[in-house]
Design a protein around this motif. Sequence first.
Motif, PDB file in Angstrom:
ATOM      1  N   ILE A 682      69.979  44.340 105.151  1.00 24.26           N
ATOM      2  CA  ILE A 682      68.729  45.115 105.203  1.00 24.26           C
ATOM      3  C   ILE A 682      67.907  44.900 103.941  1.00 24.26           C
ATOM      4  CG2 ILE A 682      67.823  47.470 105.245  1.00 24.26           C
ATOM      5  CD1 ILE A 682      70.242  48.223 106.993  1.00 24.26           C
ATOM      6  N   THR A 683      68.569  44.854 102.778  1.00 26.75           N
ATOM      7  CA  THR A 683      67.859  44.681 101.509  1.00 26.75           C
ATOM      8  C   THR A 683      67.063  43.381 101.487  1.00 26.75           C
ATOM      9  OG1 THR A 683      69.569  45.966 100.367  1.00 26.75           O
ATOM     10  CG2 THR A 683      68.173  44.559  99.010  1.00 26.75           C
ATOM     11  N   ALA A 684      67.600  42.336 102.117  1.00 27.12           N
ATOM     12  CA  ALA A 684      66.936  41.034 102.106  1.00 27.12           C
ATOM     13  C   ALA A 684      65.585  41.068 102.808  1.00 27.12           C
ATOM     14  CB  ALA A 684      67.841  39.982 102.748  1.00 27.12           C
ATOM     15  N   GLN A 685      65.401  41.981 103.741  1.00 26.08           N
ATOM     16  CA  GLN A 685      64.110  42.092 104.468  1.00 26.08           C
ATOM     17  C   GLN A 685      63.839  43.561 104.795  1.00 26.08           C
ATOM     18  OE1 GLN A 685      64.461  39.964 108.263  1.00 26.08           O
ATOM     19  NE2 GLN A 685      66.651  39.682 107.879  1.00 26.08           N
ATOM     20  N   ALA A 686      63.839  44.386 103.765  1.00 23.39           N
ATOM     21  CA  ALA A 686      63.774  45.832 103.925  1.00 23.39           C
ATOM     22  C   ALA A 686      62.550  46.318 104.702  1.00 23.39           C
ATOM     23  CB  ALA A 686      63.843  46.506 102.554  1.00 23.39           C
ATOM     24  N   PRO A 687      61.310  45.912 104.348  1.00 22.27           N
ATOM     25  CA  PRO A 687      60.150  46.451 105.072  1.00 22.27           C
ATOM     26  C   PRO A 687      60.197  46.159 106.568  1.00 22.27           C
ATOM     27  CG  PRO A 687      59.469  45.379 103.040  1.00 22.27           C
ATOM     28  CD  PRO A 687      60.914  45.036 103.238  1.00 22.27           C
ATOM     29  N   GLN A 688      60.622  44.923 106.925  1.00 21.87           N
ATOM     30  CA  GLN A 688      60.699  44.578 108.354  1.00 21.87           C
ATOM     31  C   GLN A 688      61.764  45.413 109.063  1.00 21.87           C
ATOM     32  OE1 GLN A 688      60.676  42.604 105.715  1.00 21.87           O
ATOM     33  NE2 GLN A 688      59.878  40.540 106.156  1.00 21.87           N
ATOM     34  N   MET A 689      62.921  45.623 108.391  1.00 19.70           N
ATOM     35  CA  MET A 689      63.976  46.420 109.007  1.00 19.70           C
ATOM     36  C   MET A 689      63.533  47.864 109.212  1.00 19.70           C
ATOM     37  SD  MET A 689      66.672  44.638 109.712  1.00 19.70           S
ATOM     38  CE  MET A 689      67.343  43.001 109.365  1.00 19.70           C
ATOM     39  N   ARG A 711      66.869  63.495  93.920  1.00 14.94           N
ATOM     40  CA  ARG A 711      66.058  62.792  92.929  1.00 14.94           C
ATOM     41  C   ARG A 711      65.684  61.382  93.363  1.00 14.94           C
ATOM     42  NH1 ARG A 711      69.911  63.598  87.793  1.00 14.94           N
ATOM     43  NH2 ARG A 711      71.389  62.904  89.383  1.00 14.94           N
ATOM     44  N   LEU A 712      66.103  60.978  94.537  1.00 16.62           N
ATOM     45  CA  LEU A 712      65.847  59.619  95.001  1.00 16.62           C
ATOM     46  C   LEU A 712      64.358  59.386  95.257  1.00 16.62           C
ATOM     47  CD1 LEU A 712      67.037  56.886  96.044  1.00 16.62           C
ATOM     48  CD2 LEU A 712      67.153  57.953  98.314  1.00 16.62           C
ATOM     49  N   ASP A 713      63.848  58.245  94.792  1.00 14.06           N
ATOM     50  CA  ASP A 713      62.479  57.827  95.095  1.00 14.06           C
ATOM     51  C   ASP A 713      62.495  57.237  96.502  1.00 14.06           C
ATOM     52  OD1 ASP A 713      59.968  56.735  95.320  1.00 14.06           O
ATOM     53  OD2 ASP A 713      60.240  55.238  93.733  1.00 14.06           O
ATOM     54  N   TRP A 714      62.112  58.041  97.506  1.00  8.78           N
ATOM     55  CA  TRP A 714      62.272  57.624  98.901  1.00  8.78           C
ATOM     56  C   TRP A 714      61.366  56.449  99.257  1.00  8.78           C
ATOM     57  CZ3 TRP A 714      65.779  57.398 102.216  1.00  8.78           C
ATOM     58  CH2 TRP A 714      65.530  57.207 103.571  1.00  8.78           C
ATOM     59  N   LEU A 715      60.141  56.446  98.764  1.00  5.06           N
ATOM     60  CA  LEU A 715      59.251  55.317  99.047  1.00  5.06           C
ATOM     61  C   LEU A 715      59.811  54.033  98.441  1.00  5.06           C
ATOM     62  CD1 LEU A 715      55.706  56.923  98.552  1.00  5.06           C
ATOM     63  CD2 LEU A 715      56.898  56.429 100.690  1.00  5.06           C
ATOM     64  N   GLY A 716      60.374  54.166  97.237  1.00  2.00           N
ATOM     65  CA  GLY A 716      61.007  53.005  96.628  1.00  2.00           C
ATOM     66  C   GLY A 716      62.223  52.548  97.419  1.00  2.00           C
ATOM     67  N   ALA A 717      62.987  53.511  97.988  1.00  4.56           N
ATOM     68  CA  ALA A 717      64.163  53.173  98.782  1.00  4.56           C
ATOM     69  C   ALA A 717      63.775  52.443 100.059  1.00  4.56           C
ATOM     70  CB  ALA A 717      64.944  54.439  99.108  1.00  4.56           C
ATOM     71  N   ILE A 718      62.649  52.812 100.628  1.00  4.11           N
ATOM     72  CA  ILE A 718      62.166  52.100 101.822  1.00  4.11           C
ATOM     73  C   ILE A 718      61.793  50.671 101.455  1.00  4.11           C
ATOM     74  CG2 ILE A 718      60.302  52.002 103.523  1.00  4.11           C
ATOM     75  CD1 ILE A 718      60.243  55.063 103.476  1.00  4.11           C
ATOM     76  N   HIS A 719      61.196  50.512 100.310  1.00  3.39           N
ATOM     77  CA  HIS A 719      60.727  49.188  99.895  1.00  3.39           C
ATOM     78  C   HIS A 719      61.878  48.245  99.550  1.00  3.39           C
ATOM     79  CE1 HIS A 719      58.093  46.153  98.167  1.00  3.39           C
ATOM     80  NE2 HIS A 719      58.873  46.140  97.088  1.00  3.39           N
ATOM     81  N   ASP A 720      62.929  48.764  98.876  1.00  2.62           N
ATOM     82  CA  ASP A 720      64.002  47.863  98.425  1.00  2.62           C
ATOM     83  C   ASP A 720      65.268  47.924  99.284  1.00  2.62           C
ATOM     84  OD1 ASP A 720      65.338  50.217  97.676  1.00  2.62           O
ATOM     85  OD2 ASP A 720      64.774  50.032  95.576  1.00  2.62           O
TER      86      ASP A 720
END
Length: 809
Positions: A682-689, A711-720
């Motif tokens: 998933i990390t290799a193509q996170a936005p598409q997944m 404390r997790l940056d959720w938008l950052g987690a979606i991106h990476d």
Amino acid sequence: MPRTRTLEDALTDGWDSDGTGELDLTPSPRLLEVLGDIPYQPWQCLAELVDNSFDEFRSDLDRDPADPPAIHITLPRANTALVDAQVVVSDNGRGMSLQTLRDALRAGFSGNARYGSLGLFGMGFNIATARLGSKTTVRTSRAGDPVWLVAEIDFKDLQRRETFHVPLRRERKEDPLLHGTAITIRDLRPNMVDALKRPKTISTVKDKLGRVYSYLLRDHSPIPELPDDDTLAGSGIGLYINGKRVKPRIPCVWAASRSVTYSGAEIKAVQVIDRKLQDAYACMRCGHWHRHYDVVNCVECGSDDLELRQRRIHGWLGVQRYLDESDYGIDFLRHGRKILLGDKSLFTWVNPDTGETLDEYPIEIPANQGRLVGEIHIDHAPVNYQKTDFDRSSRDWNDAALYLRGEGPMRKTKAKDRGFAENDSPLGILFKAFQQNDPGIRCLIPGNGQSATHKLTSDWGSKFHEGLAEYQLDEKWYEAVLNHEEIKNRATTQGGSDVSPAGGDLGSRTGLDPLPLNTPNPGLSQPPVVLVEPEPPVETEEQRYARYRQHARKLYDLEGEVSALNLGKRNVSVFETTIPVADASGAYMPTISRVTSGLNLEVYVHGDHEVFREFGRDPRDYAILEISQVLRALARDVDTKITVIAAEVTCQFPDQRRTDSALRDRAAEVLRRVRDLATPVITAQAPQMWTLLSSDSKLRAERDAARVDPRLDWLGAIHDGRFSAYLSYDALAGLVRGAPAAFMDGAVYSMAWASWTDEQARDRQVSHVARLLETVGEFVADASHKSRQELVMTRLAIDMLDDIVARRE
């Protein structure tokens, strides 16, 4: 009337003419009595006294092998009167000179103890003796001395006379070659006498001392399963309580020759630790270590008695053969004594920058049981005065902890998320290879072909610690590991047999017997011609059961002690054979049994009988019925229903349990494994997944993340791609349907996809994986009561899903 004191009197009393003076800080003798109120347990008092004996033996490098070192502890017996009760600790060490004895008995005198020894014969000695009783006699002599030196300490008398002076006398020795030291404590505290008389206290003392001094009590040869390395050998010192030898508690670990494969590398089940640190100057008075070489005087006490000493972290880390809720963790030793037993602090990672804590082990199913163990020597690290912990604020302790477990998290994904490199520390390597508890050769976990047999192997561990010869080496455990693989592979390949059962039930008990292949079919109008062959030699019963054993595998999850109908315990062993089994008359049956010597019970189940092969019955259920039948016969009980006995017997095999909570634990473990494997994909193509997920799956993942890590940056987690750690079963099913090429063919699931060219064939593969994920997901999401049939179906779904999840190398 008394004369009124003047200011001049106040200014001159107690002072020298130059205006200076001194204060007498000699403490009141009552200090020694107060020491007895320090909360030492009985075993700690005895440990303080035997520490000095161990110190003596460890420093005597030229000891005559014909005079083995021994320490004897004598405690009050159950019928000992209070007035006669005493505690004696004696050894056959070299004994003490007069000056050494004087120093040893001075309260607070430590000599070089902080560096090179276990005991503080001064303060530790006084605390221990005062805790036990009010009168102590020390008797010591060296070989060649004509007399014994005898010192008597009476705490009450010292307080009454307000002096620290104690009487010392000489007693003539009958044999000048005798040597050693004996400490006798009398006038014992009544509560201490009551405690020492209780069998449970004696058992606790033996167990505790056997654990604490395990390394010193072992033979000079190392633990059988550890590498043949002198650094792992024991000291061979004998410790006896009331004449019975204290047995060292030996770790029950997999052999150093065992290994698993992880990420293409062979990881051995025992990791030998030997890290030499820079030599440092140790103060022989207070024990402080100095890391720079230009030191002249100790920075703590000012002494100039400094010696250059070796600093070293050595020992081993390994894998226990069984899991336990508390009996795991790392033992830390100082000069051979275990200061920390089963310490688990290295299994928790603490972020040095933020203070965040991360519990890393154990979290696999069963999540509250562990098996990583070890023994680590750090002789140069300071300990507290009770010797129950190291000084965790010291640089020596923290350096050792950093080397053993590494700087970052041991889980690769957790380390990456927090900006740390992959953890390749000794503990990190062992953790990654053995963190999981899946049955089989990949994790070195015994199983029964379907699941791990944790309760059984725990029972085996108890038998190991009892000293039973059959359980000392790890062959029994390893056989159960291979047994699991064989049963699982056989179930997959459906291996055949040279005999074809033709009946439909339980042999003579139901009137249906399996028939050999060449048995005439009674339904034929013309029976086939049967060649008459010479009759084979009559097979004895012993030969028959030996033949069954030769073609059988043991069902380890049905091995152990069983009792019912008020009968004593019977040791049961169950074997599943690949050939038919018959009773003494020659009638074929699905199960047979025999009672061997010692009333041990052996049960044999023909695993390829048609009642199992065609009707889906479990051989274990029939084995339990056979056990129940035998127990009822032994009890001569014809009234109790066999089903009642079978239910009682079944409950004595907890590894057979299939409850709602147990299945939820298994489902959680499989989900964690799928997430771990899916994360790099998933990390290799996170936005598409992320776009492949349904709105409901996205919302569930966000809510789960907010609950676990606010404390997790959720938008950052979606991106990476960090959102993958919070995906549900349904979300994972949606991903495999949307991007099968990324997840199939061993990336996450072992099912083939790319090699098929037909779209329908590909769709079937994907649908099979997705349906299993959705089925298990429905079970997890629905907390309502489940019927037995629903639990059976869920178990099968989890088994099938677990089987197709890709395995690490």
